[in-house]
Write an enzyme that holds these catalytic residues in place. Structure first.
Site, short mmCIF file in Angstrom:
data_model
loop_
_atom_site.label_atom_id
_atom_site.label_comp_id
_atom_site.label_asym_id
_atom_site.label_seq_id
_atom_site.Cartn_x
_atom_site.Cartn_y
_atom_site.Cartn_z
N LYS A 22 8.71 -10.13 -4.45
CA LYS A 22 8.97 -9.12 -3.43
C LYS A 22 9.23 -7.78 -4.09
O LYS A 22 9.55 -7.68 -5.28
CB LYS A 22 10.15 -9.51 -2.54
CG LYS A 22 11.48 -9.72 -3.27
CD LYS A 22 12.29 -8.46 -3.53
CE LYS A 22 13.64 -8.75 -4.17
NZ LYS A 22 14.32 -7.52 -4.68
N ASP A 148 19.07 -12.74 -1.17
CA ASP A 148 17.64 -12.52 -0.99
C ASP A 148 16.91 -13.78 -0.53
O ASP A 148 15.74 -13.69 -0.13
CB ASP A 148 16.99 -12.04 -2.29
CG ASP A 148 17.36 -10.61 -2.65
OD1 ASP A 148 18.00 -9.94 -1.83
OD2 ASP A 148 17.01 -10.17 -3.76
#
Length: 295
Positions: A22, A148
């Site tokens: 990401k 996350d």
């Protein structure tokens, strides 16, 4: 447990599951909770590039990691092992698993490798063990492993608030990215202790990001002053575009409209840099892999 028996009988031994990287397209710190955790706002962009998690179901209840996901990280401390054991305990299942990770995402770069690997273990073993737990449940479990992890469980690009777990799915335009790993790692707690870090940014809205006014990362000035290697990468990338930091670093990136433009920029960088060209994903490839198991 019938699904495990079916899979064993069909000869499906190891299965491979994607764990995408990401980017944080911006990141700002807006305050601090009473428990000491910092509040932030960011946009998570999932990529078409990352690690691959290989899983094999065991019948004896053991959770084993084969090889080292990260050098120096013990089996018990590895996020993939912890994720599997957490899911096993929460579901009360007697199933076990063997786990092997093909690493591509640099450790400590802010690209989310460890969190993504853990999320993939949760999602994949939920399917392989036939548990049927909802994504909300898996995301809550993931939050126990790291802030996350939930975005990777849900598999959508997202506007994030809180400690990063309050997610609002958003659509992002197609884009390619030139990534560079400076090869240095500064523990996030040390960065949060820095006197230079801005911790009281004004709350922004999704519309502010959509307008293009939010590009900064609160950790960038801290890391650039602290780590010469990061500053050197920013200087190199500034010759081909507008460099940004992902997460708490030290990974850097530049966004381009097309892969061809990103490849052209890569060709202009010093050959000594560890760099990749990747593309943004509309959703996580993990969701596609999950759908394929349900056909």
């Amino acid at each position: 447990m019938d699904r495990i028996a079916l899979m064993d009988a069909s000869g499906r031994d190891w299965s491979a599951w994607p764990a995408p990287a990401k980017l944080n397209l911006f990141l700002q710190i807006t305050g601090r909770r009473a428990d000491g955790y910092h509040l932030l706002q960011t946009v998570f962009r999932l990529l078409d590039w990352g690690d691959t998690v290989h899983l094999r179901v065991r019948r004896d209840g053991q959770i084993r990691r084969l090889g080292e996901s990260l050098p120096g990280v013990s089996e018990d401390d590895d996020l993939v092992t912890r994720a599997a054991r957490l899911l096993q305990s929460a579901a009360g299942t007697q199933a076990g698993a063997e786990i092997r990770v093909d690493k591509r995402i640099p450790a400590g770069g802010g690209f989310g490798g460890g969190s993504s690997d853990a999320a993939t273990v949760l999602v994949a073993l939920n399917a392989l063990w036939g548990l049927g737990l909802a994504a909300d449940v898996l995301a809550e479990l993931g939050l126990q492993l790291g802030a996350d992890v939930p975005v990777f469980v849900r598999g959508r690009n997202a506007w994030a608030e809180g400690v990063g777990e309050q997610l609002t799915p958003i659509s992002l335009p197609e884009a390619a990215y030139l990534l560079v790993d400076p090869g240095v790692h500064v523990p996030t707690p040390a960065l949060f202790r820095s006197q230079e870090l801005t911790r009281d940014a004004a709350l922004a809205k999704i519309a502010d990001f959509a307008s293009g006014s939010l590009l900064d990362n609160a950790f960038e000035p801290v890391l650039r002053r602290r780590e010469p290697a990061v500053e050197a990468v920013f200087q190199a990338l500034s010759r081909v575009g507008t460099p940004r930091l992902t997460g708490s670093g030290s990974g850097c990136f530049v966004e381009f409209a097309t892969r061809a433009a990103a490849e052209q920029a890569l060709a202009q960088l010093p050959g000594s840099l560890r760099a990749w060209v990747v593309e943004g994903a509309a959703h996580s490839p993990l969701l596609d892999a999950l759908d394929a198991t349900q056909v």
